[in-house]
Design an enzyme around this catalytic site. Structure first.
Site, PDB file in Angstrom:
ATOM      1  N   ASP A 124      49.408   1.402  26.190  1.00 19.17           N
ATOM      2  CA  ASP A 124      50.671   1.345  25.647  1.00 19.17           C
ATOM      3  C   ASP A 124      51.346   0.950  27.615  1.00 19.17           C
ATOM      4  O   ASP A 124      51.015   1.307  28.335  1.00 19.17           O
ATOM      5  CB  ASP A 124      50.824   2.436  26.576  1.00 19.17           C
ATOM      6  N   ASP A 176      54.203  -4.603  23.271  1.00 18.89           N
ATOM      7  CA  ASP A 176      53.757  -3.156  24.486  1.00 18.89           C
ATOM      8  C   ASP A 176      52.538  -2.210  24.032  1.00 18.89           C
ATOM      9  O   ASP A 176      52.752  -1.509  24.691  1.00 18.89           O
ATOM     10  CB  ASP A 176      55.087  -2.635  23.609  1.00 18.89           C
ATOM     11  N   GLU A 177      52.164  -2.751  23.052  1.00 15.29           N
ATOM     12  CA  GLU A 177      50.647  -1.842  22.940  1.00 15.29           C
ATOM     13  C   GLU A 177      49.319  -2.577  22.640  1.00 15.29           C
ATOM     14  O   GLU A 177      49.602  -3.707  21.823  1.00 15.29           O
ATOM     15  CB  GLU A 177      51.110  -0.608  22.013  1.00 15.29           C
TER      16      GLU A 177
END
Length: 368
Positions: free
Chosen positions: A14, A109-110
């Protein structure tokens, strides 16, 4: 291998909010301060990313920047640099590909990485996850939380509990109890109307959904959705993390900002780049037939390359070759602005080499 050793080990990383994390890597003085990325200085445009400190003041992605400034007047507002974000995102992907062929980036973002051991000699998933966390934070300067589990869902939940910079490992056999107490918001792509229906029926956790009688759940959400929901709540029926296509070439580059850099320091940088480039081949079982080292100065670019048969197959050889290639062109070390190491002619060990590249040689290629 034992069944436990064969169990899937999925890592979720994350990086949210990625844009803010990149801005902080470029300016460490932003750490701990509310940061908002997006829009222009005049307050036009919308928020592309907001730090946790800015979110605590009500700033949200997609919000007008003018509204964000009213909510968080003490915030630091950055317009953003998409080229820089793309470059750093590529750096993240390349780092992940150095440990596994199975990497997915649903967004900047991930990321999901399958760290399932492919052989008894493969490194353990926990050790690899810890190394990745260190590299993300120390080498790239990015904040990241990581979750390791046997399913995508459990790994994603674990990474959320590990925020802002931790690693949470869910041991095999404990995933059902770990997931059971989590709220419905963790179910991927759960439509709002189904979430409301489940909550009105008293099913407010993943455990409630997983344990519900199939017929009762079907009455709430419909027969087709009921089966999928229960599988999702248990972390079952997930698609495997896709195998990334093998690279055609790999390269690692470093910008030299310190004009006082000497020969020894520069050689160490080049050797480090060579090692990193070689590690990116390891998950694919590839060797390199050519190494190219490139030095950029203010007015020139110098390249030297060497071909090797049957192929560059280990890290120490990669370091030694890079050091040998760069040695004759290091001076003046203080004038070097950037260095790059590229590995090409990639193939499987023992594969027949191209007739056009037989033998080894050095090719200085200055350009202006």
């Amino acid at each position: 291998m034992r069944a436990a050793a064969r169990a899937r080990r999925i890592l979720h990383i994350d990086l949210d909010p990625f844009f803010v994390s990149v801005e902080r890597s470029l300016d460490p003085g932003l750490r701990g301060r509310p940061v908002v990325v997006g829009g222009d200085e005049d307050g036009s445009g919308i928020v592309a990313a907001a730090s946790d400190e800015a979110r605590a003041r009500g700033v949200r992605t997609g919000q007008p920047v003018s509204a964000a400034k009213r909510l968080c007047p003490e915030g630091v507002f950055r317009r953003g640099d998409l080229d820089t974000y793309a470059r750093v995102s590529d750096d993240v992907t390349n780092l992940l590909l150095s440990v596994s062929r199975r990497v997915e980036r649903p967004s900047a973002d991930e990321a999901y990485v399958d760290l399932t051991r492919e052989s008894p000699s493969s490194p353990g998933a926990v050790a690899v996850a810890e190394s990745l966390k260190d590299d993300l934070q120390r080498r790239l300067g990015l904040d990241a939380s990581l979750g390791l589990a046997c399913s995508r869902l459990a790994a994603r939940v674990a990474s959320s509990w590990a925020r802002p910079r931790g690693l949470l490992v869910v041991l095999p056999g404990y995933e059902a109890s770990f997931l059971a107490r989590q709220p419905l918001c963790f179910l991927p792509e759960l439509p709002p109307h189904l979430e409301r229906a489940l909550e009105q029926a008293g099913l407010v956790t993943l455990g409630h959904v997983a344990a519900c009688e199939a017929s009762a759940l079907a009455e709430i959400v419909g027969a087709a959705a009921a089966t999928r929901l229960q599988e999702a709540a248990r972390g079952e029926g997930e698609e495997a993390v896709a195998v990334t296509a093998p690279p055609v070439r790999v390269q690692e580059e470093a910008v030299i900002r310190d004009r006082r850099t000497d020969r020894v320091a520069l050689r160490d940088v080049v050797e480090g780049l060579a090692a990193r480039a070689w590690r990116r081949l390891r998950p694919f079982g590839l060797v390199a037939g050519t190494m190219t080292v490139e030095l950029k100065r203010a007015d020139t670019i110098v390249r030297r390359e060497e071909n090797v048969e049957p192929g560059l197959a280990d890290e120490e050889t990669a370091r030694a070759m890079a050091s040998g290639l760069v040695e004759p062109v290091l001076d003046p070390a203080s004038g070097v602005r950037s260095v790059q190491v590229r590995l090409s002619r990639l193939g499987r060990p023992g594969a027949q080499a191209s007739l056009f590249f037989a033998g080894a040689g050095v090719n200085p290629a200055p350009s202006h």
